[in-house]
Design an enzyme around this catalytic site. Structure first.
Site, PDB file in Angstrom:
ATOM      1  CE1 TYR A  60      -2.886  -3.033  -2.663  1.00  0.00           C
ATOM      2  CE2 TYR A  60      -3.586  -1.060  -1.494  1.00  0.00           C
ATOM      3  CZ  TYR A  60      -2.591  -1.817  -2.084  1.00  0.00           C
ATOM      4  OH  TYR A  60      -1.294  -1.351  -2.092  1.00  0.00           O
ATOM      5  CB  SER A  76       1.465  -2.993   4.545  1.00  0.00           C
ATOM      6  OG  SER A  76       0.083  -2.768   4.697  1.00  0.00           O
ATOM      7  CE  LYS A 103      -0.524  -4.280  -0.264  1.00  0.00           C
ATOM      8  NZ  LYS A 103       0.828  -4.828  -0.501  1.00  0.00           N
TER       9      LYS A 103
HETATM   10  N1  LIG Z   1       2.435   2.213  -6.071  1.00  0.00           N
HETATM   11  C1  LIG Z   1       1.676   2.539  -5.035  1.00  0.00           C
HETATM   12  O1  LIG Z   1       0.941   3.550  -5.078  1.00  0.00           O
HETATM   13  C2  LIG Z   1       1.728   1.736  -3.785  1.00  0.00           C
HETATM   14  C3  LIG Z   1       2.147   0.409  -3.779  1.00  0.00           C
HETATM   15  N2  LIG Z   1       2.142  -0.301  -2.614  1.00  0.00           N
HETATM   16  C4  LIG Z   1       2.548  -1.693  -2.595  1.00  0.00           C
HETATM   17  O2  LIG Z   1       3.896  -1.787  -2.980  1.00  0.00           O
HETATM   18  C5  LIG Z   1       4.136  -3.020  -3.670  1.00  0.00           C
HETATM   19  C6  LIG Z   1       4.759  -2.730  -5.014  1.00  0.00           C
HETATM   20  O3  LIG Z   1       3.883  -1.920  -5.769  1.00  0.00           O
HETATM   21  P1  LIG Z   1       4.300  -1.248  -7.152  1.00  0.00           P
HETATM   22  O4  LIG Z   1       5.746  -1.064  -7.177  1.00  0.00           O
HETATM   23  O5  LIG Z   1       3.386  -0.123  -7.379  1.00  0.00           O
HETATM   24  O6  LIG Z   1       3.873  -2.446  -8.160  1.00  0.00           O
HETATM   25  P2  LIG Z   1       4.182  -2.740  -9.691  1.00  0.00           P
HETATM   26  O7  LIG Z   1       2.888  -3.170 -10.294  1.00  0.00           O
HETATM   27  O8  LIG Z   1       4.935  -1.636 -10.341  1.00  0.00           O
HETATM   28  O9  LIG Z   1       5.125  -4.020  -9.572  1.00  0.00           O
HETATM   29  C7  LIG Z   1       4.630  -5.192  -9.014  1.00  0.00           C
HETATM   30  C8  LIG Z   1       5.703  -6.264  -8.988  1.00  0.00           C
HETATM   31  O10 LIG Z   1       5.169  -7.448  -8.423  1.00  0.00           O
HETATM   32  C9  LIG Z   1       5.292  -8.532  -9.347  1.00  0.00           C
HETATM   33  N3  LIG Z   1       4.158  -9.435  -9.192  1.00  0.00           N
HETATM   34  C10 LIG Z   1       2.839  -9.153  -9.360  1.00  0.00           C
HETATM   35  N4  LIG Z   1       2.094 -10.231  -9.154  1.00  0.00           N
HETATM   36  C11 LIG Z   1       2.948 -11.240  -8.850  1.00  0.00           C
HETATM   37  C12 LIG Z   1       2.776 -12.612  -8.553  1.00  0.00           C
HETATM   38  N5  LIG Z   1       1.566 -13.179  -8.539  1.00  0.00           N
HETATM   39  N6  LIG Z   1       3.872 -13.356  -8.275  1.00  0.00           N
HETATM   40  C13 LIG Z   1       5.099 -12.801  -8.300  1.00  0.00           C
HETATM   41  N7  LIG Z   1       5.320 -11.502  -8.588  1.00  0.00           N
HETATM   42  C14 LIG Z   1       4.255 -10.736  -8.866  1.00  0.00           C
HETATM   43  C15 LIG Z   1       5.348  -7.839 -10.708  1.00  0.00           C
HETATM   44  O11 LIG Z   1       5.962  -8.608 -11.728  1.00  0.00           O
HETATM   45  P3  LIG Z   1       5.116  -9.625 -12.692  1.00  0.00           P
HETATM   46  O12 LIG Z   1       3.863  -8.907 -13.092  1.00  0.00           O
HETATM   47  O13 LIG Z   1       6.031  -9.929 -13.819  1.00  0.00           O
HETATM   48  O14 LIG Z   1       4.847 -10.827 -11.844  1.00  0.00           O
HETATM   49  C16 LIG Z   1       6.198  -6.631 -10.374  1.00  0.00           C
HETATM   50  O15 LIG Z   1       7.551  -6.977 -10.311  1.00  0.00           O
HETATM   51  C17 LIG Z   1       2.780  -3.709  -3.742  1.00  0.00           C
HETATM   52  O16 LIG Z   1       2.669  -4.632  -2.694  1.00  0.00           O
HETATM   53  C18 LIG Z   1       1.799  -2.572  -3.565  1.00  0.00           C
HETATM   54  O17 LIG Z   1       0.579  -3.013  -3.029  1.00  0.00           O
HETATM   55  C19 LIG Z   1       1.760   0.270  -1.433  1.00  0.00           C
HETATM   56  C20 LIG Z   1       1.342   1.569  -1.391  1.00  0.00           C
HETATM   57  C21 LIG Z   1       1.294   2.397  -2.555  1.00  0.00           C
HETATM   58  C1  LIG Z   2      -4.097  11.077  12.343  1.00  0.00           C
HETATM   59  C2  LIG Z   2      -4.469  11.432  11.012  1.00  0.00           C
HETATM   60  C3  LIG Z   2      -3.887  10.641   9.912  1.00  0.00           C
HETATM   61  C4  LIG Z   2      -3.895  11.416   8.637  1.00  0.00           C
HETATM   62  C5  LIG Z   2      -3.413  10.768   7.393  1.00  0.00           C
HETATM   63  C6  LIG Z   2      -4.452  10.071   6.612  1.00  0.00           C
HETATM   64  C7  LIG Z   2      -4.030   9.796   5.225  1.00  0.00           C
HETATM   65  C8  LIG Z   2      -4.611   8.517   4.694  1.00  0.00           C
HETATM   66  C9  LIG Z   2      -4.376   8.345   3.234  1.00  0.00           C
HETATM   67  C10 LIG Z   2      -4.342   6.921   2.811  1.00  0.00           C
HETATM   68  C11 LIG Z   2      -3.729   6.751   1.458  1.00  0.00           C
HETATM   69  C12 LIG Z   2      -3.730   5.346   0.965  1.00  0.00           C
HETATM   70  C13 LIG Z   2      -3.031   5.197  -0.357  1.00  0.00           C
HETATM   71  C14 LIG Z   2      -2.797   3.778  -0.719  1.00  0.00           C
HETATM   72  C15 LIG Z   2      -2.199   3.633  -2.088  1.00  0.00           C
HETATM   73  C16 LIG Z   2      -2.014   2.234  -2.522  1.00  0.00           C
HETATM   74  O1  LIG Z   2      -1.704   1.362  -1.770  1.00  0.00           O
HETATM   75  C17 LIG Z   2      -2.234   1.934  -3.962  1.00  0.00           C
HETATM   76  N1  LIG Z   2      -1.926   3.005  -4.812  1.00  0.00           N
HETATM   77  C18 LIG Z   2      -1.494   0.704  -4.391  1.00  0.00           C
HETATM   78  O2  LIG Z   2      -1.146   0.695  -5.720  1.00  0.00           O
END
Ligand SMILES: NC(=O)C1=CN([C@@H]2O[C@H](COP(=O)(O)OP(=O)(O)OC[C@H]3O[C@@H](n4cnc5c(N)ncnc54)[C@H](OP(=O)(O)O)[C@@H]3O)[C@@H](O)[C@H]2O)C=CC1
Ligand SMILES: CCCCCCCCCCCCCCCC(=O)[C@@H](N)CO
Length: 328
Positions: free
Chosen positions: A188, A174, A192
């Site tokens: 988004y 998530s 999630k």
């Molecule tokens: N990076 C962040 O800040 C955060 C990320 N997340 C979550 O973590 C997970 C990974 O994120 P992150 O590593 O940043 O992502 P990236 O964009 O770096 O990688 C995403 C991956 O998912 C694949 N993908 C995307 N769309 C599809 C699809 N339709 N079918 C199959 N594969 C797919 C991509 O390959 P391809 O494009 O070739 O399909 C790639 O391998 C996500 O769910 C994201 O929401 C959560 C919190 C923070």
């Molecule tokens: C009790 C008090 C709690 C305090 C903590 C609050 C902090 C909240 C921050 C939320 C950050 C969300 C980032 C998501 C990033 C993401 O999913 C994308 N970058 C995906 O690519």
């Protein structure tokens, strides 16, 4: 006399928490479990980039048989090469879109039974809903949420029928934006938060098959996905997301795999993540009586902390609106 009542007060103060701990150790459900990874099949969606790729590296290094699935065959090949170079291990690759259920069914058949299904693929288009097209909303929900359903529907039958009767796991990646709604993340966050409802209900359905569900909640993580997102992310989204420290991808993968192996339902990745896990515990399952104790004892103080965070965020939003009016 005074000394006696002081002693009895001390005893009660010590006894009360101990009784609570004892009670919680008896009632927490589901029961604690360990998910071994060595020589088991770990299947990771989105395993060609970012968090998924780091998870694949780590699982391979821990002696698991690893498969990765994503759309782009080139990125899959590149990931396979990088993992072979680092660990000497060959991962299996599957090129498919998680929105295509038939393709997933074929992948599941080819891959064979999975012991840890890691649903990690995800996309984000950060923008105010008023500006965003419904096509983009649908895209985010289709890939992140419906994609999760598709994966589970395709892989669960063989997981249930597995001959390796050790505990198995379904882990969903998530986001902290799946614990609290954030400006610019309507689609988004909805996708999630949706995974959480899916996970809570699913855990009750698959517990009898010794399948254990985990939800991983990373903060901003240094990945190609985040770099792409940052090109268009509204300033307020970045400001609010900045309340939680950004993480390196390897750290997130380490926290995630450790949480999954220890069977945690909620897997936080950093300190803010622990606070969020406790303050949003609600009716989620909890296997650890120690965490349950922390949740019960700190609920009200953390709710107060959460209100301060909202106060701070709404101040930023007000300030931003005041400034943009001035500029007009
Ligand atoms: N990076 C962040 O800040 C955060 C990320 N997340 C979550 O973590 C997970 C990974 O994120 P992150 O590593 O940043 O992502 P990236 O964009 O770096 O990688 C995403 C991956 O998912 C694949 N993908 C995307 N769309 C599809 C699809 N339709 N079918 C199959 N594969 C797919 C991509 O390959 P391809 O494009 O070739 O399909 C790639 O391998 C996500 O769910 C994201 O929401 C959560 C919190 C923070
Ligand atoms: C009790 C008090 C709690 C305090 C903590 C609050 C902090 C909240 C921050 C939320 C950050 C969300 C980032 C998501 C990033 C993401 O999913 C994308 N970058 C995906 O690519």
């Amino acid at each position: 006399m005074a000394a006696l009542s002081f002693l009895s007060l001390l005893l009660i103060l010590l006894l009360l928490p101990l009784c609570l701990l004892l009670l919680l150790s008896l009632i927490v459900r589901p029961r604690p479990v360990k998910i071994p990874l060595k020589n088991r099949h770990v299947f990771i969606t989105g395993g060609s980039s970012g968090i998924g790729l780091a998870l694949a590296h780590r699982a391979a290094a821990e002696g698991a048989r690893v498969s990765i699935l994503a759309r782009s065959p080139d990125k899959l090949e590149e990931a396979k090469r990088a993992i072979r170079l680092a660990t000497g291990i060959d991962v299996a690759t599957f090129s498919a879109d998680v929105r295509d259920f038939d393709a997933l069914r074929r992948a599941a058949e080819e891959a064979g039974p999975v012991d840890l299904l890691l649903v990690n693929q995800g996309v984000v288009v950060a923008e105010e809903l008023a500006k965003q097209g419904l096509d983009e909303v649908r895209f985010v929900i289709d890939v992140n949420l419906i994609g999760g359903f598709n994966m589970i529907k395709a892989f669960l039958p063989a997981m249930k029928a597995r001959t390796d009767r050790r505990p198995a796991s379904i882990a969903l990646v998530s986001s902290q934006a799946g614990q609290v709604g954030i400006y610019g993340y309507t689609a988004y966050s909805a996708s999630k938060f949706g995974l959480r409802g899916l996970a809570e209900a699913l855990q009750q359905e698959v517990i009898a098959d010794d399948i254990h569900v985990s939800l991983v909640f990373p903060p901003d993580t240094d990945t190609p996905g985040l770099a792409e997102e940052n090109k268009r992310r509204p300033l307020l989204t970045s400001v609010i997301a900045g309340s939680s420290g950004a993480m390196k991808v390897d750290e997130v993968a380490e926290k995630a795999l450790n949480g999954i192996k220890s069977g945690s339902f909620i897997v936080p990745c950093n300190f803010e993540g622990y606070l969020l896990a406790i303050v949003t515990a609600g009716l989620s399952p909890q296997r650890s009586y120690v965490m349950a104790f922390v949740e019960v004892v700190s609920a009200s103080i953390l709710r107060l902390t959460a209100l301060f965070f909202q106060w701070n965020w709404y101040s930023s939003i007000e300030k931003w609106h005041a400034q943009s009016k001035q500029q007009l």
